[in-house]
Design a protein around this motif. Sequence first.
Motif, PDB file in Angstrom:
ATOM      1  N   GLY A 124       0.720  -1.273  -0.048  1.00  0.00           N
ATOM      2  CA  GLY A 124       0.222  -0.002   0.132  1.00  0.00           C
ATOM      3  C   GLY A 124       0.882   1.637   0.071  1.00  0.00           C
ATOM      4  O   GLY A 124       0.302   2.149   0.748  1.00  0.00           O
ATOM      5  N   TYR A 125       2.232   1.024   0.176  1.00  0.00           N
ATOM      6  CA  TYR A 125       2.764   2.359  -0.456  1.00  0.00           C
ATOM      7  C   TYR A 125       2.666   3.162  -1.955  1.00  0.00           C
ATOM      8  O   TYR A 125       2.144   2.193  -3.091  1.00  0.00           O
ATOM      9  CB  TYR A 125       4.327   2.366  -0.714  1.00  0.00           C
ATOM     10  CG  TYR A 125       4.469   1.737   1.468  1.00  0.00           C
ATOM     11  CD1 TYR A 125       4.266   2.826   2.315  1.00  0.00           C
ATOM     12  CD2 TYR A 125       4.694   0.515   1.858  1.00  0.00           C
ATOM     13  CE1 TYR A 125       4.776   2.650   3.744  1.00  0.00           C
ATOM     14  CE2 TYR A 125       4.411   0.066   3.310  1.00  0.00           C
ATOM     15  CZ  TYR A 125       4.841   1.266   3.888  1.00  0.00           C
ATOM     16  OH  TYR A 125       4.718   0.802   5.434  1.00  0.00           O
ATOM     17  N   ASP A 126       3.186   4.577  -2.039  1.00  0.00           N
ATOM     18  CA  ASP A 126       2.852   4.992  -3.157  1.00  0.00           C
ATOM     19  C   ASP A 126       3.710   4.946  -3.997  1.00  0.00           C
ATOM     20  O   ASP A 126       3.704   4.671  -5.231  1.00  0.00           O
ATOM     21  CB  ASP A 126       2.377   6.687  -2.816  1.00  0.00           C
ATOM     22  CG  ASP A 126       1.736   6.606  -2.250  1.00  0.00           C
ATOM     23  OD1 ASP A 126       0.291   6.119  -2.462  1.00  0.00           O
ATOM     24  OD2 ASP A 126       0.804   7.142  -1.974  1.00  0.00           O
ATOM     25  N   ASP A 127       4.719   4.860  -3.452  1.00  0.00           N
ATOM     26  CA  ASP A 127       6.370   4.437  -4.016  1.00  0.00           C
ATOM     27  C   ASP A 127       7.368   4.351  -3.345  1.00  0.00           C
ATOM     28  O   ASP A 127       7.159   4.047  -2.267  1.00  0.00           O
ATOM     29  CB  ASP A 127       6.627   5.977  -5.210  1.00  0.00           C
ATOM     30  CG  ASP A 127       7.026   7.321  -4.175  1.00  0.00           C
ATOM     31  OD1 ASP A 127       7.572   7.143  -3.288  1.00  0.00           O
ATOM     32  OD2 ASP A 127       6.108   8.123  -4.345  1.00  0.00           O
ATOM     33  N   PRO A 128       8.999   3.851  -4.308  1.00  0.00           N
ATOM     34  CA  PRO A 128       9.501   3.260  -3.121  1.00  0.00           C
ATOM     35  C   PRO A 128      10.416   4.383  -2.644  1.00  0.00           C
ATOM     36  O   PRO A 128      10.472   3.950  -1.177  1.00  0.00           O
ATOM     37  CB  PRO A 128      11.349   3.236  -4.480  1.00  0.00           C
ATOM     38  CG  PRO A 128      10.008   2.117  -5.926  1.00  0.00           C
ATOM     39  CD  PRO A 128       9.275   3.506  -5.539  1.00  0.00           C
ATOM     40  N   ARG A 129      10.210   5.356  -2.919  1.00  0.00           N
ATOM     41  CA  ARG A 129      10.795   6.610  -1.831  1.00  0.00           C
ATOM     42  C   ARG A 129       9.566   6.632  -0.547  1.00  0.00           C
ATOM     43  O   ARG A 129      10.039   6.863   0.902  1.00  0.00           O
ATOM     44  CB  ARG A 129      10.263   8.135  -2.188  1.00  0.00           C
ATOM     45  CG  ARG A 129      10.921   9.004  -1.116  1.00  0.00           C
ATOM     46  CD  ARG A 129      10.934  10.403  -1.477  1.00  0.00           C
ATOM     47  NE  ARG A 129      11.774  10.962  -3.035  1.00  0.00           N
ATOM     48  CZ  ARG A 129      13.348  11.040  -2.712  1.00  0.00           C
ATOM     49  NH1 ARG A 129      14.045  10.522  -0.987  1.00  0.00           N
ATOM     50  NH2 ARG A 129      13.891  11.006  -3.865  1.00  0.00           N
ATOM     51  N   ASP A 130       8.564   6.272  -0.302  1.00  0.00           N
ATOM     52  CA  ASP A 130       7.329   6.256   0.717  1.00  0.00           C
ATOM     53  C   ASP A 130       7.788   5.054   1.130  1.00  0.00           C
ATOM     54  O   ASP A 130       7.288   5.427   2.490  1.00  0.00           O
ATOM     55  CB  ASP A 130       5.798   5.961  -0.193  1.00  0.00           C
ATOM     56  CG  ASP A 130       4.544   6.497   1.192  1.00  0.00           C
ATOM     57  OD1 ASP A 130       5.297   6.676   1.887  1.00  0.00           O
ATOM     58  OD2 ASP A 130       4.083   5.919   0.833  1.00  0.00           O
ATOM     59  N   TYR A 131       8.065   4.022   0.249  1.00  0.00           N
ATOM     60  CA  TYR A 131       7.979   2.856   1.123  1.00  0.00           C
ATOM     61  C   TYR A 131       9.515   2.909   1.930  1.00  0.00           C
ATOM     62  O   TYR A 131       9.841   2.056   3.462  1.00  0.00           O
ATOM     63  CB  TYR A 131       8.335   1.429   0.573  1.00  0.00           C
ATOM     64  CG  TYR A 131       8.694   0.592   0.456  1.00  0.00           C
ATOM     65  CD1 TYR A 131       7.985  -0.046   1.537  1.00  0.00           C
ATOM     66  CD2 TYR A 131       9.579  -0.273  -0.207  1.00  0.00           C
ATOM     67  CE1 TYR A 131       8.141  -1.332   1.884  1.00  0.00           C
ATOM     68  CE2 TYR A 131      10.342  -1.771   0.489  1.00  0.00           C
ATOM     69  CZ  TYR A 131       9.425  -2.611   1.075  1.00  0.00           C
ATOM     70  OH  TYR A 131      10.062  -4.000   1.484  1.00  0.00           O
ATOM     71  N   TYR A 132      10.420   3.416   1.897  1.00  0.00           N
ATOM     72  CA  TYR A 132      11.868   3.517   2.613  1.00  0.00           C
ATOM     73  C   TYR A 132      11.797   4.311   3.659  1.00  0.00           C
ATOM     74  O   TYR A 132      12.257   3.740   4.311  1.00  0.00           O
ATOM     75  CB  TYR A 132      12.927   3.606   1.032  1.00  0.00           C
ATOM     76  CG  TYR A 132      13.215   2.469   0.212  1.00  0.00           C
ATOM     77  CD1 TYR A 132      12.614   1.349  -0.398  1.00  0.00           C
ATOM     78  CD2 TYR A 132      13.600   2.878  -1.337  1.00  0.00           C
ATOM     79  CE1 TYR A 132      13.310  -0.165  -1.082  1.00  0.00           C
ATOM     80  CE2 TYR A 132      13.856   2.250  -1.847  1.00  0.00           C
ATOM     81  CZ  TYR A 132      13.276   0.872  -2.288  1.00  0.00           C
ATOM     82  OH  TYR A 132      13.759  -0.014  -3.071  1.00  0.00           O
ATOM     83  N   THR A 133      11.126   5.428   3.646  1.00  0.00           N
ATOM     84  CA  THR A 133      11.447   6.095   4.064  1.00  0.00           C
ATOM     85  C   THR A 133      10.719   5.663   5.131  1.00  0.00           C
ATOM     86  O   THR A 133      10.868   5.114   6.938  1.00  0.00           O
ATOM     87  CB  THR A 133      10.269   7.258   3.952  1.00  0.00           C
ATOM     88  OG1 THR A 133      11.453   8.194   3.593  1.00  0.00           O
ATOM     89  CG2 THR A 133      10.570   8.441   4.924  1.00  0.00           C
ATOM     90  N   ALA A 134       9.008   5.028   5.016  1.00  0.00           N
ATOM     91  CA  ALA A 134       8.628   3.656   6.515  1.00  0.00           C
ATOM     92  C   ALA A 134       8.854   2.929   7.080  1.00  0.00           C
ATOM     93  O   ALA A 134       9.030   2.845   8.595  1.00  0.00           O
ATOM     94  CB  ALA A 134       7.376   3.859   5.542  1.00  0.00           C
ATOM     95  N   GLN A 135       9.622   2.530   6.268  1.00  0.00           N
ATOM     96  CA  GLN A 135      10.345   1.337   6.679  1.00  0.00           C
ATOM     97  C   GLN A 135      11.792   1.396   7.255  1.00  0.00           C
ATOM     98  O   GLN A 135      12.351   0.777   8.365  1.00  0.00           O
ATOM     99  CB  GLN A 135      10.614   0.310   5.691  1.00  0.00           C
ATOM    100  CG  GLN A 135       9.263  -0.256   5.273  1.00  0.00           C
ATOM    101  CD  GLN A 135       7.995  -1.031   6.097  1.00  0.00           C
ATOM    102  OE1 GLN A 135       9.011  -1.635   6.847  1.00  0.00           O
ATOM    103  NE2 GLN A 135       6.927  -0.584   5.995  1.00  0.00           N
TER     104      GLN A 135
END
Length: 168
Positions: free
Chosen positions: A60-71
């Motif tokens: 459910g992440y918009d893009d890899p930047r969003d995913y990597y930041t959240a993780q």
Amino acid sequence: MLEHFPHHSPLYNRLITMKLTGVVGRHKKVFSGSTIDMDKVLQTKCMLEFDKSFSCPLLGYDDPRDYYTAQSCAQHLQHLNIPLLMVNAEDDPLFVPTLLAIPRKHSKINPYLLYVENEHGGHLGFAQGNVFARHVLWSDEVCLQYIRAVLDRFKQVSVTRKDQRVQN
């Protein structure tokens, strides 16, 4: 963080992507009927592509930047209020040197965070001694010393608290 990944250990990047696509490929029936384009996922050549086409839509992440930041743990390091030891080596093939700036910075700000960096050690290796003594890990000894120090400090704090209660 995203800016690190296109240049992040190319050999590891390719190998882990091959492993991930292999696992997903063996279980692709699980994803039939989903919005994930499995043909695109199975053709990815790097982690960034894999995460963009598989991990982000799946989680459910918009893009890899969003995913990597959240993780990333980076956003949480400033809020630590329990002792944490982080150990890394400058020659870790999985990290680009600029990523090491994150624990360095936070260990200077947060007294609960102790960051230990060694020039050599690779990724989770930290072997010490000569080539025949590779079963001895430097990181094991550092972790034991840290745990002993934390426990000793905890004992001191507990004794102090007990003494204060008795005096009051």
